[in-house]
Design a protein around this motif. Structure first.
Motif, PDB file in Angstrom:
ATOM      1  N   ALA A  61       7.759  13.078 119.959  1.00 42.49           N
ATOM      2  CA  ALA A  61       7.899  14.246 120.823  1.00 42.49           C
ATOM      3  C   ALA A  61       6.765  15.211 120.535  1.00 42.49           C
ATOM      4  O   ALA A  61       6.431  15.444 119.369  1.00 42.49           O
ATOM      5  N   VAL A  62       6.155  15.744 121.590  1.00 44.23           N
ATOM      6  CA  VAL A  62       5.031  16.663 121.420  1.00 44.23           C
ATOM      7  C   VAL A  62       5.353  18.000 122.091  1.00 44.23           C
ATOM      8  O   VAL A  62       5.596  18.046 123.300  1.00 44.23           O
ATOM      9  N   TRP A  63       5.382  19.061 121.291  1.00 46.55           N
ATOM     10  CA  TRP A  63       5.591  20.411 121.839  1.00 46.55           C
ATOM     11  C   TRP A  63       4.244  20.988 122.240  1.00 46.55           C
ATOM     12  O   TRP A  63       3.325  21.060 121.418  1.00 46.55           O
ATOM     13  N   GLY A  64       4.119  21.410 123.500  1.00 44.19           N
ATOM     14  CA  GLY A  64       2.883  22.000 123.979  1.00 44.19           C
ATOM     15  C   GLY A  64       2.057  20.985 124.740  1.00 44.19           C
ATOM     16  O   GLY A  64       1.604  19.994 124.169  1.00 44.19           O
ATOM     17  N   ALA A  65       1.906  21.211 126.062  1.00 47.17           N
ATOM     18  CA  ALA A  65       1.111  20.291 126.878  1.00 47.17           C
ATOM     19  C   ALA A  65      -0.184  20.958 127.308  1.00 47.17           C
ATOM     20  O   ALA A  65      -0.604  20.860 128.454  1.00 47.17           O
ATOM     21  N   GLY A  66      -0.816  21.678 126.366  1.00 45.72           N
ATOM     22  CA  GLY A  66      -2.187  22.142 126.571  1.00 45.72           C
ATOM     23  C   GLY A  66      -3.114  20.995 126.209  1.00 45.72           C
ATOM     24  O   GLY A  66      -2.660  19.860 126.009  1.00 45.72           O
ATOM     25  N   ALA A  67      -4.419  21.267 126.110  1.00 46.73           N
ATOM     26  CA  ALA A  67      -5.377  20.180 125.866  1.00 46.73           C
ATOM     27  C   ALA A  67      -5.071  19.434 124.565  1.00 46.73           C
ATOM     28  O   ALA A  67      -5.039  18.206 124.549  1.00 46.73           O
ATOM     29  N   VAL A  68      -4.823  20.177 123.478  1.00 45.44           N
ATOM     30  CA  VAL A  68      -4.555  19.515 122.192  1.00 45.44           C
ATOM     31  C   VAL A  68      -3.287  18.667 122.274  1.00 45.44           C
ATOM     32  O   VAL A  68      -3.259  17.509 121.837  1.00 45.44           O
ATOM     33  N   GLY A  69      -2.236  19.235 122.865  1.00 47.00           N
ATOM     34  CA  GLY A  69      -0.978  18.503 123.019  1.00 47.00           C
ATOM     35  C   GLY A  69      -1.175  17.240 123.844  1.00 47.00           C
ATOM     36  O   GLY A  69      -0.668  16.165 123.491  1.00 47.00           O
ATOM     37  N   LEU A  70      -1.925  17.362 124.953  1.00 43.95           N
ATOM     38  CA  LEU A  70      -2.160  16.193 125.814  1.00 43.95           C
ATOM     39  C   LEU A  70      -2.925  15.102 125.056  1.00 43.95           C
ATOM     40  O   LEU A  70      -2.607  13.915 125.179  1.00 43.95           O
ATOM     41  N   PHE A  71      -3.907  15.525 124.242  1.00 43.82           N
ATOM     42  CA  PHE A  71      -4.640  14.530 123.447  1.00 43.82           C
ATOM     43  C   PHE A  71      -3.744  13.905 122.378  1.00 43.82           C
ATOM     44  O   PHE A  71      -3.888  12.729 122.050  1.00 43.82           O
ATOM     45  N   ALA A  72      -2.810  14.698 121.845  1.00 40.99           N
ATOM     46  CA  ALA A  72      -1.865  14.143 120.868  1.00 40.99           C
ATOM     47  C   ALA A  72      -1.001  13.071 121.539  1.00 40.99           C
ATOM     48  O   ALA A  72      -0.699  12.035 120.947  1.00 40.99           O
ATOM     49  N   MET A  73      -0.605  13.330 122.805  1.00 40.18           N
ATOM     50  CA  MET A  73       0.226  12.365 123.538  1.00 40.18           C
ATOM     51  C   MET A  73      -0.545  11.069 123.772  1.00 40.18           C
ATOM     52  O   MET A  73      -0.053   9.972 123.522  1.00 40.18           O
ATOM     53  N   LYS A  74      -1.800  11.219 124.273  1.00 41.15           N
ATOM     54  CA  LYS A  74      -2.659  10.036 124.494  1.00 41.15           C
ATOM     55  C   LYS A  74      -2.812   9.257 123.190  1.00 41.15           C
ATOM     56  O   LYS A  74      -2.699   8.029 123.161  1.00 41.15           O
ATOM     57  N   SER A  75      -3.080  10.004 122.100  1.00 38.93           N
ATOM     58  CA  SER A  75      -3.348   9.361 120.807  1.00 38.93           C
ATOM     59  C   SER A  75      -2.113   8.650 120.280  1.00 38.93           C
ATOM     60  O   SER A  75      -2.216   7.587 119.670  1.00 38.93           O
ATOM     61  N   ALA A  76      -0.931   9.247 120.516  1.00 42.89           N
ATOM     62  CA  ALA A  76       0.305   8.619 120.044  1.00 42.89           C
ATOM     63  C   ALA A  76       0.444   7.236 120.672  1.00 42.89           C
ATOM     64  O   ALA A  76       0.795   6.265 119.993  1.00 42.89           O
ATOM     65  N   TYR A  77       0.116   7.122 121.956  1.00 40.63           N
ATOM     66  CA  TYR A  77       0.163   5.797 122.594  1.00 40.63           C
ATOM     67  C   TYR A  77      -0.918   4.875 122.031  1.00 40.63           C
ATOM     68  O   TYR A  77      -0.670   3.702 121.776  1.00 40.63           O
ATOM     69  N   LEU A  78      -2.139   5.442 121.816  1.00 40.60           N
ATOM     70  CA  LEU A  78      -3.225   4.631 121.247  1.00 40.60           C
ATOM     71  C   LEU A  78      -2.814   4.069 119.894  1.00 40.60           C
ATOM     72  O   LEU A  78      -3.212   2.971 119.512  1.00 40.60           O
ATOM     73  N   LEU A  79      -1.991   4.828 119.154  1.00 41.01           N
ATOM     74  CA  LEU A  79      -1.597   4.405 117.808  1.00 41.01           C
ATOM     75  C   LEU A  79      -0.292   3.614 117.798  1.00 41.01           C
ATOM     76  O   LEU A  79       0.286   3.378 116.741  1.00 41.01           O
ATOM     77  N   GLY A  80       0.221   3.266 118.979  1.00 40.65           N
ATOM     78  CA  GLY A  80       1.324   2.303 119.030  1.00 40.65           C
ATOM     79  C   GLY A  80       2.698   2.838 119.363  1.00 40.65           C
ATOM     80  O   GLY A  80       3.677   2.091 119.310  1.00 40.65           O
ATOM     81  N   ALA A  81       2.815   4.129 119.707  1.00 37.20           N
ATOM     82  CA  ALA A  81       4.132   4.660 120.062  1.00 37.20           C
ATOM     83  C   ALA A  81       4.653   3.976 121.326  1.00 37.20           C
ATOM     84  O   ALA A  81       3.870   3.577 122.188  1.00 37.20           O
TER      85      ALA A  81
END
Lengths: 259, 247
Positions: free
Chosen positions: B48-68
């Motif tokens: 779960a990612v709180w905050g859908a600003g640029a950093v949050g969006l990159f965290a979401m992308k990265s979570a998928y890149l890392l196998g979530a």
């Protein structure tokens, strides 16, 4: 046939229902509104019985509290940017067109779906983990007779129930056959969970009892009872399946308090 | 011209990549990536990612890149949540409409997300009584930060799960449910992003076409209009995520 899945309650239609009356949005929660009305009423009564400046101020304040409770809008909250208004919950949803409520709860149980399905399939097991169900007896291939204690009034309730659909080991659906005050349709789903042999168990109960607009707040408040019961029963089911017993941690060790 | 630490800081950009594609590898992208990296994500897990600003969006992308397997985005701006859904394939929760902790549990079989990323930090917004409490204490100089996201993340995270804090905190915070964090055995990982650790790996990923960070650009302006650009960013005018200035 009405199955519990018919009322779709996706996140999308949840969001669209907010802020429907523009600037005067409801920003006070239902329980707080009732307390506001009751407290304001008492304050007004007290104020009017004491004919003094203080009495008049109390009466005015009380009147404002009553108004706040009835409209559900608080100016102070608006100024502070606060809202205690109830948020929409997927665990308790009002069905469209005032048709009743739907309760949905989920837990993860560390047992294979097959075991859980087999246990739930035997209706006579229900009183072992459903707190207010006292007795269930099989009356036909898909039919059963249920005896329960009402969680609200403590009175005895009876009804007949029918399994409408079942698919081993993932789904059992049922509905009550006669019009009791607990008439409902239910589904239990046993789905996969990410770890080992765990199973995600989701219980859905749909109570189709139309209420008038006046009953809306009361209905919302009463809705918490089945919502809470569904979760408690699932937790007891989890304990029974994982540990073969249910820990008694309630204030009444017999586990049969009358609330 | 004197360039301090020129052996570490500057990076040569490979041929074939545009400025807009690599711009965010300097800060926002590695910050989000480190947020996900902190979570030690295992296949099948929910983040779960709180905050859908640029950093949050990159965290979401990265979570998928890392196998979530599942990523859930939490914000209050419908437009940002739409970007999260469309660009990062997340599920979304608007915290002004729903009880976030309850919904996260409901979405994860009662367990809670395996990892929670705070991409908001000390200036969290909240419309609850606790939000007013934080603002009042801040006003009276009794508290410096508003830790609303931190409280929610601790309450939502599954037992034994990980909290990754990338949103910045600066000073003192109150009413942290430390008992819940301790008894659930949560791991806390946080800190300023380690740029040099991630730069080359992220450049590779962009070059291989795994991700195009330019999706966070909402405004393009000339350097002369910079004051206006900052105002647009601050007020979130036109659903602003990032403004890019060119000389």
């Amino acid at each position: 046939m009405t199955t519990p899945q018919t009322a779709s309650t996706s996140k999308q239609n949840i969001s669209s229902r907010l802020h429907q009356d523009g600037t005067r949005t409801i920003n006070v929660g239902p329980m707080e509104r009732l307390i506001s009305i009751a407290g304001g009423g008492a304050l007004t009564y007290y104020g009017l019985r004491h004919l003094s400046l203080r009495g008049a101020l109390f009466a005015l304040l009380g009147g404002d509290l009553v108004y706040r409770g009835i409209t559900g809008h608080c100016w102070l909250y608006q100024v502070l940017g606060v809202s205690t208004a109830e948020k929409l919950r997927s665990t308790l949803v009002r069905l469209p067109d005032n048709q009743g409520i739907k309760v949905k709860r989920t837990v993860t149980i560390n047992r294979p779906a097959e075991d859980l399905y087999r246990f739930w399939e035997d209706v006579e097991n229900m009183p072992r983990f459903m707190k207010y169900i006292q007795e269930v007896s099989r009356t036909g291939e898909n039919r059963s007779h249920w005896v329960a204690q009402s969680p609200v009034l403590g009175t005895r309730l009876e009804w007949d129930s029918e399994v409408t659909h079942s698919q081993a080991p993932s789904l059992i659906a049922w509905r009550t056959l006669n019009q009791t005050s607990f008439a409902h349709a239910g589904t239990v789903r046993f789905g996969p969970a990410p770890y080992g042999n765990e199973t995600t168990v989701t219980l859905t109960l749909e109570f189709r009892q139309p209420v008038g607009q006046v009953g809306a707040i009361t209905e919302k408040l009463l809705g918490y009872i089945p919502e809470q019961l569904a979760l408690e029963d699932l937790r007891r089911f989890k304990q029974l399946m994982e540990a073969a017993e249910i820990a008694q941690s309630e204030s009444h060790p017999s586990g049969r308090s009358t609330m | 011209m004197r360039v301090p630490f020129a052996d570490i800081g500057p990076v040569k950009i490979p041929e074939g990549l545009s400025d807009e594609q690599v711009l965010f590898i300097s800060d926002a992208f590695p910050t989000g990536y480190m947020g996900a990296d902190n979570c030690s994500i295992q296949p099948g897990q929910t983040v779960a990612v709180w905050g859908a600003g640029a950093v949050g969006l990159f965290a979401m992308k990265s979570a998928y890149l890392l196998g979530a397997s599942r990523v859930i985005a939490i914000d209050r701006f419908p437009e940002r949540l739409r970007v999260a859904r469309e660009q990062c394939q997340t599920e979304t929760l608007n915290y002004e409409d729903v009880d976030v902790v309850e919904e996260l549990k409901q979405m994860t079989g009662g367990r809670g997300p395996d990892a929670c990323i705070d991409a908001v930090g000390m200036e969290a917004h909240s419309s609850t009584i606790m939000g007013v409490y934080d603002k009042a204490k801040q006003f009276a100089r009794l508290e410096t930060d508003r830790p609303h996201v931190l409280r929610q993340a601790i309450q939502a995270c599954r037992k034994g799960g990980t909290l990754s804090i990338m949103g910045v905190y600066g000073g003192f915070i109150d009413k942290i449910p430390m008992g819940a964090a301790f008894n659930k055995g949560l791991q806390f990982r946080m800190g300023q992003m380690h740029a040099q650790k991630y730069t080359h790996m992220l450049l590779d990923r962009v070059q291989r076409g795994e991700v195009d960070p330019s999706f966070v650009i909402t405004h393009r302006m000339s350097l002369q209009d910079a004051p206006q650009g900052y105002e647009i960013f601050r007020q979130k005018i036109g659903n602003c995520l990032r403004v890019v200035f060119t000389p």
